[in-house]
Design a protein around this motif. Structure first.
Motif, PDB file in Angstrom:
ATOM      1  N   SER A  13       0.838  -1.201   0.000  1.00 20.38           N
ATOM      2  CA  SER A  13       0.000   0.000   0.000  1.00 20.38           C
ATOM      3  C   SER A  13       0.867   1.243   0.000  1.00 20.38           C
ATOM      4  O   SER A  13       2.067   1.196   0.292  1.00 20.38           O
ATOM      5  N   LEU A  14       0.221   2.364  -0.316  1.00 23.58           N
ATOM      6  CA  LEU A  14       0.877   3.670  -0.299  1.00 23.58           C
ATOM      7  C   LEU A  14       0.125   4.588   0.661  1.00 23.58           C
ATOM      8  O   LEU A  14      -1.103   4.498   0.790  1.00 23.58           O
ATOM      9  N   PRO A  15       0.836   5.499   1.318  1.00 30.94           N
ATOM     10  CA  PRO A  15       0.135   6.499   2.119  1.00 30.94           C
ATOM     11  C   PRO A  15      -0.641   7.453   1.219  1.00 30.94           C
ATOM     12  O   PRO A  15      -0.338   7.605   0.036  1.00 30.94           O
ATOM     13  N   ILE A  16      -1.655   8.079   1.786  1.00 29.09           N
ATOM     14  CA  ILE A  16      -2.434   9.092   1.085  1.00 29.09           C
ATOM     15  C   ILE A  16      -2.156  10.439   1.738  1.00 29.09           C
ATOM     16  O   ILE A  16      -2.260  10.580   2.962  1.00 29.09           O
ATOM     17  N   THR A  17      -1.775  11.390   0.933  1.00 31.04           N
ATOM     18  CA  THR A  17      -1.399  12.704   1.434  1.00 31.04           C
ATOM     19  C   THR A  17      -2.526  13.328   2.255  1.00 31.04           C
ATOM     20  O   THR A  17      -3.676  13.379   1.813  1.00 31.04           O
ATOM     21  N   GLY A  18      -2.193  13.766   3.482  1.00 29.61           N
ATOM     22  CA  GLY A  18      -3.154  14.449   4.329  1.00 29.61           C
ATOM     23  C   GLY A  18      -4.207  13.556   4.949  1.00 29.61           C
ATOM     24  O   GLY A  18      -5.245  14.046   5.394  1.00 29.61           O
ATOM     25  N   LYS A 122      12.404  -5.495 -15.421  1.00 33.13           N
ATOM     26  CA  LYS A 122      11.506  -4.463 -14.917  1.00 33.13           C
ATOM     27  C   LYS A 122      10.750  -4.862 -13.655  1.00 33.13           C
ATOM     28  O   LYS A 122      10.451  -4.002 -12.819  1.00 33.13           O
ATOM     29  N   GLY A 123      10.408  -6.139 -13.497  1.00 36.76           N
ATOM     30  CA  GLY A 123       9.491  -6.540 -12.443  1.00 36.76           C
ATOM     31  C   GLY A 123      10.139  -7.200 -11.255  1.00 36.76           C
ATOM     32  O   GLY A 123       9.526  -8.049 -10.615  1.00 36.76           O
ATOM     33  N   PHE A 124      11.349  -6.812 -10.925  1.00 34.66           N
ATOM     34  CA  PHE A 124      12.071  -7.448  -9.821  1.00 34.66           C
ATOM     35  C   PHE A 124      11.672  -6.838  -8.478  1.00 34.66           C
ATOM     36  O   PHE A 124      10.955  -5.826  -8.415  1.00 34.66           O
ATOM     37  N   ASP A 125      12.135  -7.448  -7.394  1.00 40.68           N
ATOM     38  CA  ASP A 125      11.821  -6.974  -6.046  1.00 40.68           C
ATOM     39  C   ASP A 125      12.273  -5.526  -5.856  1.00 40.68           C
ATOM     40  O   ASP A 125      13.373  -5.146  -6.277  1.00 40.68           O
ATOM     41  N   GLN A 126      11.420  -4.726  -5.232  1.00 42.16           N
ATOM     42  CA  GLN A 126      11.740  -3.346  -4.860  1.00 42.16           C
ATOM     43  C   GLN A 126      12.098  -2.476  -6.077  1.00 42.16           C
ATOM     44  O   GLN A 126      12.910  -1.563  -5.982  1.00 42.16           O
ATOM     45  N   SER A 127      11.445  -2.746  -7.197  1.00 39.87           N
ATOM     46  CA  SER A 127      11.748  -2.003  -8.420  1.00 39.87           C
ATOM     47  C   SER A 127      10.836  -0.801  -8.649  1.00 39.87           C
ATOM     48  O   SER A 127      10.941  -0.140  -9.677  1.00 39.87           O
ATOM     49  N   ALA A 128       9.939  -0.523  -7.679  1.00 38.11           N
ATOM     50  CA  ALA A 128       8.971   0.562  -7.882  1.00 38.11           C
ATOM     51  C   ALA A 128       8.854   1.459  -6.651  1.00 38.11           C
ATOM     52  O   ALA A 128       7.803   1.494  -5.999  1.00 38.11           O
ATOM     53  N   PRO A 129       9.896   2.220  -6.305  1.00 40.03           N
ATOM     54  CA  PRO A 129       9.729   3.232  -5.259  1.00 40.03           C
ATOM     55  C   PRO A 129       8.620   4.211  -5.639  1.00 40.03           C
ATOM     56  O   PRO A 129       8.526   4.624  -6.799  1.00 40.03           O
ATOM     57  N   CYS A 130       7.789   4.576  -4.662  1.00 36.87           N
ATOM     58  CA  CYS A 130       6.648   5.434  -4.963  1.00 36.87           C
ATOM     59  C   CYS A 130       6.311   6.280  -3.747  1.00 36.87           C
ATOM     60  O   CYS A 130       6.382   5.801  -2.605  1.00 36.87           O
ATOM     61  N   GLY A 131       5.960   7.525  -3.988  1.00 37.34           N
ATOM     62  CA  GLY A 131       5.594   8.439  -2.920  1.00 37.34           C
ATOM     63  C   GLY A 131       4.124   8.322  -2.560  1.00 37.34           C
ATOM     64  O   GLY A 131       3.408   7.435  -3.031  1.00 37.34           O
ATOM     65  N   SER A 132       3.649   9.230  -1.738  1.00 37.24           N
ATOM     66  CA  SER A 132       2.265   9.188  -1.285  1.00 37.24           C
ATOM     67  C   SER A 132       1.321   9.633  -2.400  1.00 37.24           C
ATOM     68  O   SER A 132       1.684  10.388  -3.301  1.00 37.24           O
ATOM     69  N   VAL A 133       0.080   9.139  -2.319  1.00 31.66           N
ATOM     70  CA  VAL A 133      -0.947   9.436  -3.319  1.00 31.66           C
ATOM     71  C   VAL A 133      -1.676  10.715  -2.938  1.00 31.66           C
ATOM     72  O   VAL A 133      -2.174  10.861  -1.818  1.00 31.66           O
ATOM     73  N   THR A 134      -1.733  11.646  -3.871  1.00 33.33           N
ATOM     74  CA  THR A 134      -2.533  12.863  -3.717  1.00 33.33           C
ATOM     75  C   THR A 134      -3.838  12.661  -4.461  1.00 33.33           C
ATOM     76  O   THR A 134      -3.844  12.469  -5.682  1.00 33.33           O
TER      77      THR A 134
END
Length: 217
Positions: A13-18, A122-134
């Motif tokens: 999961s990703l955090p949601i901004t605010g 492309k689809g290896f472990d930890q290959s998609a760093p992502c910030g919070s969802v706005t």
């Protein structure tokens, strides 16, 4: 009552901004070569380009400021700064995030040469760093997207340089898959992709969205 052979893994999961809510990640779809200059630097002709996709598993996500590990089986790990569209009910975009598509470029080059799939590249472990969802509309549809490594700017572009804008990307993806809540779509990267090594500090910014920052562990 269902009994499991072993406990199911937690949903990424990703955090949601605010908000204290989180965005559960189902899967990750990625658009290839969606900026003309990047298509050219990868040896393609953007004028002859048709939309194509590849995927990453949902558990490739690296979130909450965690640092991705340098993967095995590569000597040429590349960064790719990307705008990420978050999909909700009805296959509609409900929010946005800053992402980085990490790529084993040497494995990708070999796969291209031999006509094999890109999964390992492309689809290896930890290959998609992502910030919070706005949540909501994209704050700046023509805004800047940039990536720095150790404070030095490596990628710099504008979201309206995309060949396909996010709505057209979703339309194209929807012809191939049934989009569902929790899907993420990485929308492509500007030119300037390049390598990172262990210890490099990467910062990705997009106007109006939460910054993504990590170190290669």
């Amino acid at each position: 009552m269902t009994q499991w052979l072993f406990p199911p893994r937690p949903t990424p999961s990703l955090p949601i901004t605010g908000s204290d809510l989180r965005f559960p990640v189902r899967r990750i779809l990625c658009v290839g070569q969606n900026y003309a200059a990047h298509a050219r630097e990868m040896g393609s002709d953007p004028d002859k380009q048709t939309p194509f996709f590849f995927s990453k598993p949902g558990d490739a996500i690296v979130s909450d400021g965690a640092n991705p590990a340098y993967p095995s089986a590569t000597a040429n790990l590349h960064y790719e700064a990307e705008l990420v569209a978050a999909i909700g009910e009805g296959g509609r975009i409900v929010g946005w995030a800053v992402g980085c598509d990490l790529t084993r470029r040497d494995l990708q080059a070999e796969a291209k040469k031999t006509g094999r799939p890109w999964d390992a590249a492309k689809g290896f472990d930890q290959s998609a760093p992502c910030g919070s969802v706005t949540l909501g509309d994209l704050p700046s549809p023509a805004g800047a997207i940039a990536l720095t490594v150790n404070g030095e700017t490596k990628q710099s572009g504008a979201l309206d340089d995309m060949i396909l804008n996010p709505d057209r990307i979703v339309e194209a993806a929807g012809k191939l898959w049934t989009l569902a809540p929790g899907d993420l779509i990485f929308t492509g990267t500007p030119s300037g992709v390049g390598p990172v090594v262990r210890g490099d500090a990467v910062v990705v910014t997009i106007d109006g969205l939460e910054t993504l920052a990590f170190e290669v562990a």
